[in-house]
Write a protein that holds these residues in place. Structure first.
Motif, short mmCIF file in Angstrom:
data_model
loop_
_atom_site.label_atom_id
_atom_site.label_comp_id
_atom_site.label_asym_id
_atom_site.label_seq_id
_atom_site.Cartn_x
_atom_site.Cartn_y
_atom_site.Cartn_z
N MET A 82 0.97 -1.21 0.16
CA MET A 82 -0.07 0.04 0.14
C MET A 82 0.97 1.14 -0.02
SD MET A 82 -2.71 -1.48 2.83
CE MET A 82 -3.94 0.01 2.55
N HIS A 83 0.79 1.98 -0.99
CA HIS A 83 1.21 3.46 -1.02
C HIS A 83 0.39 4.56 -0.62
CE1 HIS A 83 4.48 1.86 -4.43
NE2 HIS A 83 4.82 1.43 -2.94
N ASN A 84 0.95 5.47 0.12
CA ASN A 84 0.08 6.58 0.52
C ASN A 84 -1.32 6.27 1.11
OD1 ASN A 84 2.08 8.26 -0.51
ND2 ASN A 84 1.11 7.75 -2.35
N GLY A 85 -1.36 4.90 1.81
CA GLY A 85 -2.61 4.73 2.27
C GLY A 85 -3.65 4.01 1.75
N GLY A 86 -4.88 3.71 2.24
CA GLY A 86 -5.79 2.90 1.86
C GLY A 86 -6.76 2.25 2.58
N VAL A 87 -7.62 1.35 2.06
CA VAL A 87 -8.40 0.64 3.13
C VAL A 87 -8.72 -0.91 2.49
CG1 VAL A 87 -10.64 0.36 4.14
CG2 VAL A 87 -9.66 2.53 3.79
N ILE A 88 -8.21 -1.77 3.55
CA ILE A 88 -8.54 -3.02 3.17
C ILE A 88 -9.73 -3.70 4.24
CG2 ILE A 88 -7.59 -5.38 3.14
CD1 ILE A 88 -4.92 -4.21 2.35
N LYS A 89 -10.72 -4.09 4.08
CA LYS A 89 -11.73 -4.48 4.88
C LYS A 89 -12.50 -5.66 4.65
CE LYS A 89 -15.63 -1.86 6.26
NZ LYS A 89 -16.90 -0.65 6.18
N ASN A 90 -12.74 -6.33 5.97
CA ASN A 90 -13.21 -7.75 5.84
C ASN A 90 -13.00 -8.63 4.87
OD1 ASN A 90 -15.01 -6.69 7.77
ND2 ASN A 90 -16.45 -5.78 6.31
N CYS A 91 -11.68 -8.88 4.62
CA CYS A 91 -10.81 -9.81 3.77
C CYS A 91 -10.23 -10.90 4.67
CB CYS A 91 -9.98 -8.92 3.12
SG CYS A 91 -10.67 -7.91 1.75
N TYR A 92 -10.18 -12.07 3.94
CA TYR A 92 -9.47 -13.17 4.52
C TYR A 92 -8.71 -13.84 3.26
CZ TYR A 92 -12.80 -16.85 2.94
OH TYR A 92 -13.75 -17.56 2.48
N PHE A 93 -7.58 -14.61 3.74
CA PHE A 93 -6.67 -15.19 2.77
C PHE A 93 -6.63 -16.73 3.46
CE2 PHE A 93 -2.14 -16.27 1.80
CZ PHE A 93 -2.50 -16.85 0.26
N ALA A 94 -6.66 -17.74 2.72
CA ALA A 94 -6.52 -19.10 3.02
C ALA A 94 -5.52 -19.80 2.29
CB ALA A 94 -7.81 -19.81 3.14
N GLY A 95 -4.90 -19.25 1.55
CA GLY A 95 -3.92 -19.86 0.75
C GLY A 95 -2.46 -19.78 1.05
N THR A 96 -1.22 -19.87 0.40
CA THR A 96 -0.01 -19.68 0.93
C THR A 96 0.84 -18.73 0.29
OG1 THR A 96 0.02 -22.28 1.02
CG2 THR A 96 2.12 -20.91 1.01
N ALA A 97 1.16 -17.77 0.95
CA ALA A 97 2.18 -16.50 0.40
C ALA A 97 3.62 -16.88 0.78
CB ALA A 97 1.61 -15.16 1.11
N LYS A 98 4.43 -16.48 -0.21
CA LYS A 98 5.79 -16.95 -0.23
C LYS A 98 6.41 -15.78 -0.66
CE LYS A 98 5.70 -22.13 -0.46
NZ LYS A 98 6.21 -23.06 -1.22
N GLY A 99 7.56 -15.15 0.27
CA GLY A 99 8.15 -13.87 -0.34
C GLY A 99 9.69 -14.14 -0.03
N ILE A 100 10.71 -13.20 -0.14
CA ILE A 100 12.16 -13.39 0.12
C ILE A 100 12.07 -13.30 1.61
CG2 ILE A 100 14.44 -12.67 -0.45
CD1 ILE A 100 13.41 -11.74 -3.37
N GLU A 101 11.72 -12.01 2.12
CA GLU A 101 11.90 -11.46 3.46
C GLU A 101 10.38 -11.13 3.99
OE1 GLU A 101 14.82 -9.00 4.54
OE2 GLU A 101 16.52 -10.40 3.96
#
Length: 227
Positions: free
Chosen positions: A189-208
């Motif tokens: 998110m750049h400069n703000g924003g709204v994430i509301k009533n969301c869910y995640f049930a998968g797999t997220a893989k990053g470097i760090e």
């Protein structure tokens, strides 16, 4: 004799009912009666709303999104859509409203290189993504610089709103920069924003940096995650 003649004309009437009326396709005929299908986007440039009901419609959204921001437009997905076997490139910048109607995009596969990765690549301050799910499928991003983000719904938000969305897709980001961010719903998110009533049930893989909802945020004005 009279019965045979009547039967003949009824047969002709039935056949005609299966054909396009007055040269219109079925999609065009439906557009004349209500919200036009996104497949007819160029034909109805002044329309403020479009519906999406097929895999081909989402592919059209993807193709238009390489140059079109959809500012001032509302797109409505009216059923679940299976994207298995279809090519999809995330719209570069989305500034309109996408309402999924609590339906899901299923088995969508997105692979990007040196670009924001998600159902939508980047969303501006006027962008709204709501009532939409990603089920199955995968999102994979490869980046060599700290320029890109990966999220199943949105790669990066520059303010805007994501609400009532969910994902069970897997998402991965890789590359030569250690802090590339990945999120199950929004990559960053750049400069703000709204994430509301969301869910995640998968797999997220990053470097760090990896998170279930949002991987990274900067300078939020009124930004918050979940509720």
């Amino acid at each position: 004799m009279t019965k045979r003649v009547l039967s003949f004309f009824l047969s002709i009437a039935c056949l005609l009912s299966l054909c396009p009326v007055f040269g219109f396709t079925a999609v065009e005929a439906e557009a004349a009666e209500g919200i036009p299908d996104i497949l007819l986007y160029e034909k109805y440039p002044d329309s403020k709303e479009f519906r999406i009901s097929t895999s081909e419609g989402l592919v059209k959204f993807s193709q238009l999104g390489q140059t079109e921001t959809f500012a001032g437009k509302t797109l409505r997905m009216i059923c679940d859509i299976d994207m298995y076997g279809f090519s999809y490139t995330p719209p570069v910048l989305f500034s309109g409203i996408f309402d999924g109607g609590f339906h899901a995009v299923k088995r969508l596969t997105v692979t990007t290189s040196e670009a924001n990765c998600g159902f939508v690549g980047k969303m501006s301050s006027t962008g709204i993504l709501r009532n939409l799910g990603m089920e199955g499928g995968s999102f994979t991003a490869s980046c060599s610089k700290d320029n890109w983000r990966a999220g199943c719904l949105v790669g990066v938000m520059d303010r805007g709103l994501v609400e009532n969305c969910w994902s069970s897709s897997d998402i991965t980001i890789s590359g030569g920069y250690h802090s590339l961010s990945v999120g199950g719903i929004v990559g960053g998110m750049h400069n703000g924003g709204v994430i509301k009533n969301c869910y995640f049930a998968g797999t997220a893989k990053g470097i760090e940096v990896a998170a279930g909802i949002c991987g990274w945020g900067q300078g939020h004005y009124e930004g918050y995650v979940g509720q």
